[in-house]
Motif scaffolding. Structure first.
Motif, PDB file in Angstrom:
ATOM      1  N   PHE A 251      -3.148  11.561   2.257  1.00  0.00           N
ATOM      2  CA  PHE A 251      -1.938  10.982   2.838  1.00  0.00           C
ATOM      3  C   PHE A 251      -2.168   9.519   3.213  1.00  0.00           C
ATOM      4  CE2 PHE A 251      -0.486  15.384   4.616  1.00  0.00           C
ATOM      5  CZ  PHE A 251      -0.092  15.756   3.348  1.00  0.00           C
ATOM      6  N   ASP A 252      -3.331   9.226   3.807  1.00  0.00           N
ATOM      7  CA  ASP A 252      -3.628   7.848   4.205  1.00  0.00           C
ATOM      8  C   ASP A 252      -3.513   6.906   3.010  1.00  0.00           C
ATOM      9  OD1 ASP A 252      -4.255   8.677   6.787  1.00  0.00           O
ATOM     10  OD2 ASP A 252      -6.403   8.820   6.389  1.00  0.00           O
ATOM     11  N   ARG A 253      -4.185   7.265   1.934  1.00  0.00           N
ATOM     12  CA  ARG A 253      -4.196   6.378   0.764  1.00  0.00           C
ATOM     13  C   ARG A 253      -2.811   6.250   0.138  1.00  0.00           C
ATOM     14  NH1 ARG A 253      -9.121   9.380  -0.186  1.00  0.00           N
ATOM     15  NH2 ARG A 253      -7.951  10.767  -1.590  1.00  0.00           N
ATOM     16  N   ALA A 254      -2.113   7.384   0.023  1.00  0.00           N
ATOM     17  CA  ALA A 254      -0.788   7.339  -0.607  1.00  0.00           C
ATOM     18  C   ALA A 254       0.184   6.529   0.230  1.00  0.00           C
ATOM     19  CB  ALA A 254      -0.271   8.762  -0.819  1.00  0.00           C
ATOM     20  N   PHE A 255       0.216   6.779   1.530  1.00  0.00           N
ATOM     21  CA  PHE A 255       1.149   6.035   2.380  1.00  0.00           C
ATOM     22  C   PHE A 255       0.819   4.541   2.385  1.00  0.00           C
ATOM     23  CE2 PHE A 255       2.274  10.028   4.918  1.00  0.00           C
ATOM     24  CZ  PHE A 255       3.548  10.082   4.416  1.00  0.00           C
ATOM     25  N   ASP A 256      -0.448   4.171   2.369  1.00  0.00           N
ATOM     26  CA  ASP A 256      -0.804   2.750   2.322  1.00  0.00           C
ATOM     27  C   ASP A 256      -0.171   2.086   1.096  1.00  0.00           C
ATOM     28  OD1 ASP A 256      -2.262   2.702   4.641  1.00  0.00           O
ATOM     29  OD2 ASP A 256      -4.213   2.939   3.667  1.00  0.00           O
ATOM     30  N   ARG A 257      -0.303   2.710  -0.064  1.00  0.00           N
ATOM     31  CA  ARG A 257       0.268   2.126  -1.287  1.00  0.00           C
ATOM     32  C   ARG A 257       1.789   2.142  -1.255  1.00  0.00           C
ATOM     33  NH1 ARG A 257      -2.252   4.329  -6.750  1.00  0.00           N
ATOM     34  NH2 ARG A 257      -0.550   2.966  -7.471  1.00  0.00           N
ATOM     35  N   GLN A 258       2.367   3.226  -0.771  1.00  0.00           N
ATOM     36  CA  GLN A 258       3.826   3.340  -0.753  1.00  0.00           C
ATOM     37  C   GLN A 258       4.454   2.376   0.250  1.00  0.00           C
ATOM     38  OE1 GLN A 258       3.600   7.504  -0.039  1.00  0.00           O
ATOM     39  NE2 GLN A 258       3.707   8.070  -2.192  1.00  0.00           N
ATOM     40  N   ILE A 259       3.806   2.223   1.388  1.00  0.00           N
ATOM     41  CA  ILE A 259       4.315   1.277   2.391  1.00  0.00           C
ATOM     42  C   ILE A 259       4.230  -0.151   1.859  1.00  0.00           C
ATOM     43  CG2 ILE A 259       3.797   0.253   4.644  1.00  0.00           C
ATOM     44  CD1 ILE A 259       3.056   3.121   5.572  1.00  0.00           C
ATOM     45  N   GLN A 260       3.125  -0.499   1.207  1.00  0.00           N
ATOM     46  CA  GLN A 260       2.980  -1.843   0.655  1.00  0.00           C
ATOM     47  C   GLN A 260       4.047  -2.108  -0.404  1.00  0.00           C
ATOM     48  OE1 GLN A 260       1.153  -4.372   1.621  1.00  0.00           O
ATOM     49  NE2 GLN A 260       2.029  -5.651  -0.022  1.00  0.00           N
ATOM     50  N   ALA A 261       4.271  -1.130  -1.280  1.00  0.00           N
ATOM     51  CA  ALA A 261       5.288  -1.309  -2.321  1.00  0.00           C
ATOM     52  C   ALA A 261       6.680  -1.426  -1.717  1.00  0.00           C
ATOM     53  CB  ALA A 261       5.234  -0.134  -3.302  1.00  0.00           C
ATOM     54  N   PHE A 262       6.942  -0.674  -0.647  1.00  0.00           N
ATOM     55  CA  PHE A 262       8.250  -0.745   0.007  1.00  0.00           C
ATOM     56  C   PHE A 262       8.446  -2.114   0.658  1.00  0.00           C
ATOM     57  CE2 PHE A 262      11.088   0.129   3.684  1.00  0.00           C
ATOM     58  CZ  PHE A 262      12.191   0.589   2.982  1.00  0.00           C
ATOM     59  N   ARG A 263       7.395  -2.625   1.282  1.00  0.00           N
ATOM     60  CA  ARG A 263       7.489  -3.962   1.891  1.00  0.00           C
ATOM     61  C   ARG A 263       7.832  -5.016   0.853  1.00  0.00           C
ATOM     62  NH1 ARG A 263       1.908  -3.345   5.261  1.00  0.00           N
ATOM     63  NH2 ARG A 263       2.746  -2.489   7.212  1.00  0.00           N
ATOM     64  N   GLU A 264       7.235  -4.884  -0.335  1.00  0.00           N
ATOM     65  CA  GLU A 264       7.504  -5.861  -1.391  1.00  0.00           C
ATOM     66  C   GLU A 264       8.945  -5.790  -1.861  1.00  0.00           C
ATOM     67  OE1 GLU A 264       4.593  -4.960  -4.319  1.00  0.00           O
ATOM     68  OE2 GLU A 264       2.903  -5.719  -3.118  1.00  0.00           O
ATOM     69  N   SER A 265       9.520  -4.584  -1.813  1.00  0.00           N
ATOM     70  CA  SER A 265      10.912  -4.441  -2.244  1.00  0.00           C
ATOM     71  C   SER A 265      11.898  -4.726  -1.122  1.00  0.00           C
ATOM     72  CB  SER A 265      11.152  -3.025  -2.787  1.00  0.00           C
ATOM     73  OG  SER A 265      11.103  -2.076  -1.740  1.00  0.00           O
ATOM     74  N   ARG A 266      11.424  -4.616   0.124  1.00  0.00           N
ATOM     75  CA  ARG A 266      12.281  -4.845   1.299  1.00  0.00           C
ATOM     76  C   ARG A 266      11.591  -5.804   2.258  1.00  0.00           C
ATOM     77  NH1 ARG A 266      16.178  -1.081   2.686  1.00  0.00           N
ATOM     78  NH2 ARG A 266      16.547  -2.556   4.373  1.00  0.00           N
ATOM     79  N   PRO A 267      11.513  -7.104   1.926  1.00  0.00           N
ATOM     80  CA  PRO A 267      10.852  -8.062   2.821  1.00  0.00           C
ATOM     81  C   PRO A 267      11.460  -8.005   4.226  1.00  0.00           C
ATOM     82  CG  PRO A 267      11.369  -9.076   0.711  1.00  0.00           C
ATOM     83  CD  PRO A 267      12.070  -7.744   0.725  1.00  0.00           C
ATOM     84  N   GLY A 268      10.609  -8.103   5.209  1.00  0.00           N
ATOM     85  CA  GLY A 268      11.076  -8.073   6.589  1.00  0.00           C
ATOM     86  C   GLY A 268      10.997  -6.711   7.239  1.00  0.00           C
ATOM     87  N   ILE A 269      10.761  -5.666   6.470  1.00  0.00           N
ATOM     88  CA  ILE A 269      10.639  -4.320   7.024  1.00  0.00           C
ATOM     89  C   ILE A 269       9.160  -3.975   7.167  1.00  0.00           C
ATOM     90  CG2 ILE A 269      11.123  -1.867   6.718  1.00  0.00           C
ATOM     91  CD1 ILE A 269      13.597  -3.488   7.259  1.00  0.00           C
ATOM     92  N   GLU A 270       8.747  -3.632   8.359  1.00  0.00           N
ATOM     93  CA  GLU A 270       7.381  -3.198   8.613  1.00  0.00           C
ATOM     94  C   GLU A 270       7.375  -1.698   8.896  1.00  0.00           C
ATOM     95  OE1 GLU A 270       4.487  -4.859   8.487  1.00  0.00           O
ATOM     96  OE2 GLU A 270       5.577  -6.604   7.716  1.00  0.00           O
TER      97      GLU A 270
END
Length: 412
Positions: A17-36
């Protein structure tokens, strides 16, 4: 709480889960700048205490909650989660719901048709074994001399015990099987139910308890004997929950294990010591008439807690993670994605052979009864099973007492 474009995610501790969420969160940030998105992991009992028995879902401290399907009946009844129907009708993930197995879209739906979660990580339980040991000609010859039949993936629980004895070699730090018997309300209960169902037993008979019959007594006796009488498990199995037992198997300490299919992935990726050495199949069946190969389907879902102040952004993240690309990320990082396209991916099946077994396992999978008291029922069974494992109560006495406690809950 989502302030200034920040979401908070609560989930179970697990490296996949740690590894998957890290990648998914990073990809989401790239698609939605300003969202942490800030993620925080918890051990299973701690997560349950916070979000199910505690006030975490109402507190406003959490915007997305990774929840196991066992907890849903109580959470839905108490409206601790926000329904997703308006999102699923307005901006559904691609291929919803046909892109998922029907076995992964039922537990999150209440009697009124409200849907409260998106599948994130799937079971089901499968059987895994060390092919390098089973297929070694010297081992095969020695096994036949000792037991007068061929060494193979065991088809029955009596065969399983023979094989477990054969491969239990403490001097080599190898044991017949790896067992997750920690009393955390998770695998110890599921293992009992698998043993019960595989012997032709039932959990409930309508509204009446049925797990304390002859099949249930045989099921629990078998499990506790693996630990205390036969001694064919890894040392101190009561200290191992599902994650640590999967890691134990991946270190090469066990010849066999039945566990969540995700741990087949763990066994086939670094730092596992047995990459490429495992094979996968159906769990053994009971020896008696009525015995059957059976699995258990429990899965993890992303949900929106009732107290979330920005459900639209939380849904954006959940929808993003449910995409084919991100579902595959879950899979390659150690979880088990939930889309049919992920399970059927030839490259994934080649990299992680356990994927070829998942659909077949679902065909024989049982689910726990979706009753509001399920969480309390699991607590009762969890404590009861642990009492037997620790020699504090007999099997018959323990299951009889547990049955009375569960029946009292069902009539409330």
């Amino acid at each position: 709480m989502a302030h200034g474009g920040t979401l908070r995610l609560a989930y179970r501790s697990f490296a996949g889960f740690d590894r998957a969420f890290d990648r998914q969160i990073q990809a989401f940030r790239e698609s939605r700048p300003g969202i942490e998105i800030h993620k925080q992991d918890f051990d299973l009992p701690e997560l349950h205490s916070l979000m199910v028995s505690g006030r975490g879902c109402f507190s406003g401290d959490w915007d997305v909650f990774l929840c196991v399907s066992d907890w849903l009946p109580a959470l839905m009844l108490e409206r601790r989660l926000q329904p997703l129907n308006r999102f699923l009708e307005g901006t559904p993930p691609s291929d919803w719901p046909g892109g998922w197995s029907s076995s992964l879209v039922g537990a999150q739906r209440d009697g009124e048709g409200q849907i409260f979660g998106m599948p994130y990580h799937d079971g089901p339980e499968i059987f895994m074994y060390r092919a390098d040991l089973f297929e070694d000609p010297k081992e095969q010859e020695a096994f036949r001399r000792r037991y007068s039949y061929s060494l193979r993936a065991p088809q029955t629980w009596s065969e399983f015990l023979d094989v477990a004895h054969f491969f239990t070699r403490p001097e080599d730090d190898v044991y017949g099987c790896v067992l997750a018997a920690q009393p955390d309300g998770h695998n110890s209960v599921y293992d009992f139910l698998i043993q019960l169902w595989s012997r032709g037993g039932r959990f409930l008979d309508g509204s009446r308890v049925a797990f304390n019959g002859p099949e249930g007594c045989a099921a629990l006796q078998y499990l506790t004997d693996l630990i205390n009488k036969e001694r064919v498990t890894q040392p101190e199995p009561l200290q191992y929950e599902s994650v640590s037992s999967g890691e134990c198997y991946a270190r090469g300490l066990g010849a066999m294990m039945w566990n969540w299919s995700g741990f087949g992935v763990v066994a086939d990726m670094p730092p596992s010591r047995i990459i490429g050495k495992s094979k996968y199949g159906l769990l053994p069946r009971g020896d008696q008439p009525g015995g059957r190969h059976v699995s258990l389907s429990v899965y993890w879902l992303l949900t929106i807690p009732a107290g979330c102040q920005d459900p639209e952004t939380a849904w954006d993240f959940m929808r993003f993670v449910a995409s084919p690309e991100m579902d595959r990320v879950t899979s390659v990082e150690g979880g088990i994605g939930c889309r049919l396209s992920t399970w059927r991916d030839p490259e994934l099946q080649k990299q992680f052979p356990c994927y070829a077994q998942i659909e077949a396992a679902h065909e024989s999978a049982e689910i726990l009864p979706q009753i509001p008291a399920l969480d309390q029922v699991i607590d009762i069974l969890n404590e009861s099973i642990d009492q037997v494992h620790r020699h504090r109560k007999s099997v018959e006495e323990t299951l009889s007492r547990a049955a009375h406690q569960v029946e009292a809950l069902l009539v409330e």
